[in-house]
Design a protein around this motif. Structure first.
Motif, PDB file in Angstrom:
ATOM      1  N   LYS A 270      33.484  26.000  46.441  1.00 32.88           N
ATOM      2  CA  LYS A 270      34.349  25.618  47.559  1.00 32.88           C
ATOM      3  C   LYS A 270      35.831  25.763  47.215  1.00 32.88           C
ATOM      4  N   ASN A 271      36.138  25.888  45.925  1.00 30.62           N
ATOM      5  CA  ASN A 271      37.529  25.966  45.479  1.00 30.62           C
ATOM      6  C   ASN A 271      37.873  27.311  44.844  1.00 30.62           C
ATOM      7  N   LYS A 272      37.179  28.364  45.269  1.00 31.16           N
ATOM      8  CA  LYS A 272      37.466  29.700  44.738  1.00 31.16           C
ATOM      9  C   LYS A 272      38.903  30.099  45.041  1.00 31.16           C
ATOM     10  N   VAL A 273      39.547  30.805  44.092  1.00 31.40           N
ATOM     11  CA  VAL A 273      40.868  31.351  44.392  1.00 31.40           C
ATOM     12  C   VAL A 273      40.683  32.533  45.346  1.00 31.40           C
TER      13      VAL A 273
ATOM     14  N   TYR B 220      33.022  34.221  40.228  1.00 29.24           N
ATOM     15  CA  TYR B 220      34.289  33.827  40.837  1.00 29.24           C
ATOM     16  C   TYR B 220      35.053  32.917  39.883  1.00 29.24           C
ATOM     17  N   VAL B 221      36.333  32.748  40.145  1.00 31.53           N
ATOM     18  CA  VAL B 221      37.183  31.792  39.439  1.00 31.53           C
ATOM     19  C   VAL B 221      37.650  30.778  40.483  1.00 31.53           C
ATOM     20  N   ASP B 222      37.644  29.497  40.096  1.00 28.83           N
ATOM     21  CA  ASP B 222      38.110  28.481  41.038  1.00 28.83           C
ATOM     22  C   ASP B 222      39.514  27.989  40.667  1.00 28.83           C
ATOM     23  N   ASP B 223      40.003  27.018  41.412  1.00 31.46           N
ATOM     24  CA  ASP B 223      41.384  26.568  41.254  1.00 31.46           C
ATOM     25  C   ASP B 223      41.641  25.711  40.017  1.00 31.46           C
ATOM     26  N   GLN B 224      40.659  25.556  39.157  1.00 34.29           N
ATOM     27  CA  GLN B 224      40.848  24.816  37.912  1.00 34.29           C
ATOM     28  C   GLN B 224      41.332  25.717  36.772  1.00 34.29           C
TER      29      GLN B 224
ATOM     30  N   ILE C 183      35.076  29.293  35.815  1.00 30.29           N
ATOM     31  CA  ILE C 183      34.341  30.493  36.218  1.00 30.29           C
ATOM     32  C   ILE C 183      32.947  30.088  36.652  1.00 30.29           C
ATOM     33  N   GLY C 184      32.548  30.576  37.814  1.00 34.24           N
ATOM     34  CA  GLY C 184      31.232  30.280  38.331  1.00 34.24           C
ATOM     35  C   GLY C 184      30.414  31.527  38.569  1.00 34.24           C
ATOM     36  N   ASN C 185      29.120  31.322  38.672  1.00 34.58           N
ATOM     37  CA  ASN C 185      28.168  32.391  38.987  1.00 34.58           C
ATOM     38  C   ASN C 185      27.166  31.832  39.977  1.00 34.58           C
TER      39      ASN C 185
END
Length: 76
Positions: free
Chosen positions: A5-8, A17-21, A72-74
């Motif tokens: 939900k917080n993807k850049v 994806y990479v998130d805002d952290q 980083i998420g998958n």
């Protein structure tokens, strides 16, 4: 753990994806330069190309495992 939900915004569509952290350590770029870049203002890295083969997928997994911020998420 990365939050989808917080993807850049710069991430391309796909599993990784990479998130805002993101803390801009650039470790993901070192691990998977064919898949990660830093955004123009230097505030976050992002996935600019999803992995297209086993080697790139392995590099993305290594980037995810080595991310100190767990940004980083998958979702694949």
């Amino acid at each position: 753990m990365a939050d989808v939900k917080n993807k850049v915004a710069e991430n391309v569509e796909g599993a990784y994806y990479v998130d805002d952290q993101c803390i801009t350590c650039q470790r993901c770029i070192d691990e998977a330069p064919n898949n990660f870049k830093m955004n123009e203002n230097g505030s976050s890295s992002f996935v600019y190309k999803q992995p297209e083969n086993d080697a790139e997928k392995k590099n993305c997994e290594e980037a995810m495992d080595s991310c100190p911020a767990e940004a980083i998420g998958n979702d694949g």
